[in-house]
Design a protein around this motif. Structure first.
Motif, PDB file in Angstrom:
ATOM      1  N   VAL A 233     -11.941  -4.242  -4.285  1.00 37.97           N
ATOM      2  CA  VAL A 233     -11.130  -5.313  -3.701  1.00 37.97           C
ATOM      3  C   VAL A 233      -9.829  -4.754  -3.120  1.00 37.97           C
ATOM      4  N   ALA A 234      -9.108  -3.932  -3.870  1.00 42.44           N
ATOM      5  CA  ALA A 234      -7.861  -3.356  -3.354  1.00 42.44           C
ATOM      6  C   ALA A 234      -8.140  -2.464  -2.148  1.00 42.44           C
TER       7      ALA A 234
ATOM      8  N   VAL B 181       3.085   4.252   5.187  1.00 45.17           N
ATOM      9  CA  VAL B 181       3.574   5.004   4.040  1.00 45.17           C
ATOM     10  C   VAL B 181       3.453   4.151   2.782  1.00 45.17           C
ATOM     11  N   LEU B 182       3.453   4.835   1.648  1.00 43.13           N
ATOM     12  CA  LEU B 182       3.434   4.151   0.356  1.00 43.13           C
ATOM     13  C   LEU B 182       3.869   5.120  -0.720  1.00 43.13           C
ATOM     14  N   ASP B 183       4.246   4.587  -1.856  1.00 40.61           N
ATOM     15  CA  ASP B 183       4.549   5.387  -3.038  1.00 40.61           C
ATOM     16  C   ASP B 183       3.470   5.059  -4.057  1.00 40.61           C
ATOM     17  N   ALA B 184       2.530   5.990  -4.239  1.00 38.99           N
ATOM     18  CA  ALA B 184       1.383   5.777  -5.122  1.00 38.99           C
ATOM     19  C   ALA B 184       1.707   6.222  -6.535  1.00 38.99           C
TER      20      ALA B 184
ATOM     21  N   TRP C 228      -7.268   8.466  -5.003  1.00 41.83           N
ATOM     22  CA  TRP C 228      -7.829   7.208  -4.498  1.00 41.83           C
ATOM     23  C   TRP C 228      -7.295   6.952  -3.088  1.00 41.83           C
ATOM     24  N   TYR C 229      -5.987   7.115  -2.897  1.00 39.59           N
ATOM     25  CA  TYR C 229      -5.390   6.913  -1.577  1.00 39.59           C
ATOM     26  C   TYR C 229      -5.809   8.009  -0.598  1.00 39.59           C
ATOM     27  N   GLU C 230      -6.008   9.230  -1.085  1.00 36.16           N
ATOM     28  CA  GLU C 230      -6.492  10.304  -0.212  1.00 36.16           C
ATOM     29  C   GLU C 230      -7.835   9.945   0.404  1.00 36.16           C
TER      30      GLU C 230
ATOM     31  N   PHE D  26      -4.776   8.901   3.321  1.00 32.66           N
ATOM     32  CA  PHE D  26      -3.369   9.209   3.056  1.00 32.66           C
ATOM     33  C   PHE D  26      -3.236  10.636   2.545  1.00 32.66           C
ATOM     34  N   ALA D  27      -2.070  11.231   2.773  1.00 34.44           N
ATOM     35  CA  ALA D  27      -1.759  12.573   2.280  1.00 34.44           C
ATOM     36  C   ALA D  27      -0.384  12.538   1.619  1.00 34.44           C
TER      37      ALA D  27
END
Length: 124
Positions: free
Chosen positions: A70-71, A87-90, A97-99, A103-104
């Motif tokens: 879902v996310a 951009v985000l702060d994971a 998961w974001y990779e 995302f890097a």
């Protein structure tokens, strides 16, 4: 907002000001997914960080909805609806998961309310 409080404040025991005023900024878009009875099971917000940069934040998924993608669908929705860098702060344990979404890492790990985070960027 209730789901964010349930996940961040209660489950993760973070006593930080989740309601930081950015939810009401012009250009902020709230994204959420509901289950079959209308309960919110995942949410995030997309902020205008200036100069064409979108900041994804406050990504939260209800415990019983985790692992269902879902996310992921919400993040992909933001990416499809926006242009330019995101951009985000994971939380550090979610870096991979974001990779998988493209995302890097874009800087050093840091603590936010005692939880390790990494800045990440998706350049397009």
């Amino acid at each position: 907002m209730r789901l964010r409080q349930d996940v961040f404040v209660l489950e993760q025991e973070c006593l930080y000001p989740d309601l930081d005023g950015r939810d009401l900024e012009p250009g902020t878009v709230q994204w959420w997914a509901e289950d079959g009875v209308g309960a919110v099971v995942a949410t995030l917000r997309a902020l205008d960080d200036g100069e064409g940069v979108v900041r994804v934040g406050r990504v939260a998924t209800a415990r019983d909805a985790r692992g269902a993608g879902v996310a992921r669908q919400l993040v992909l929705g933001v990416l499809a609806a926006t242009r330019g860098p995101v951009v985000l702060d994971a939380q550090s344990h979610l870096e991979h998961w974001y990779e998988r979404l493209g995302f890097a890492r874009d800087g050093a790990e840091f603590l936010d309310d005692g939880i390790p985070h990494v800045p990440m960027r998706l350049a397009r």
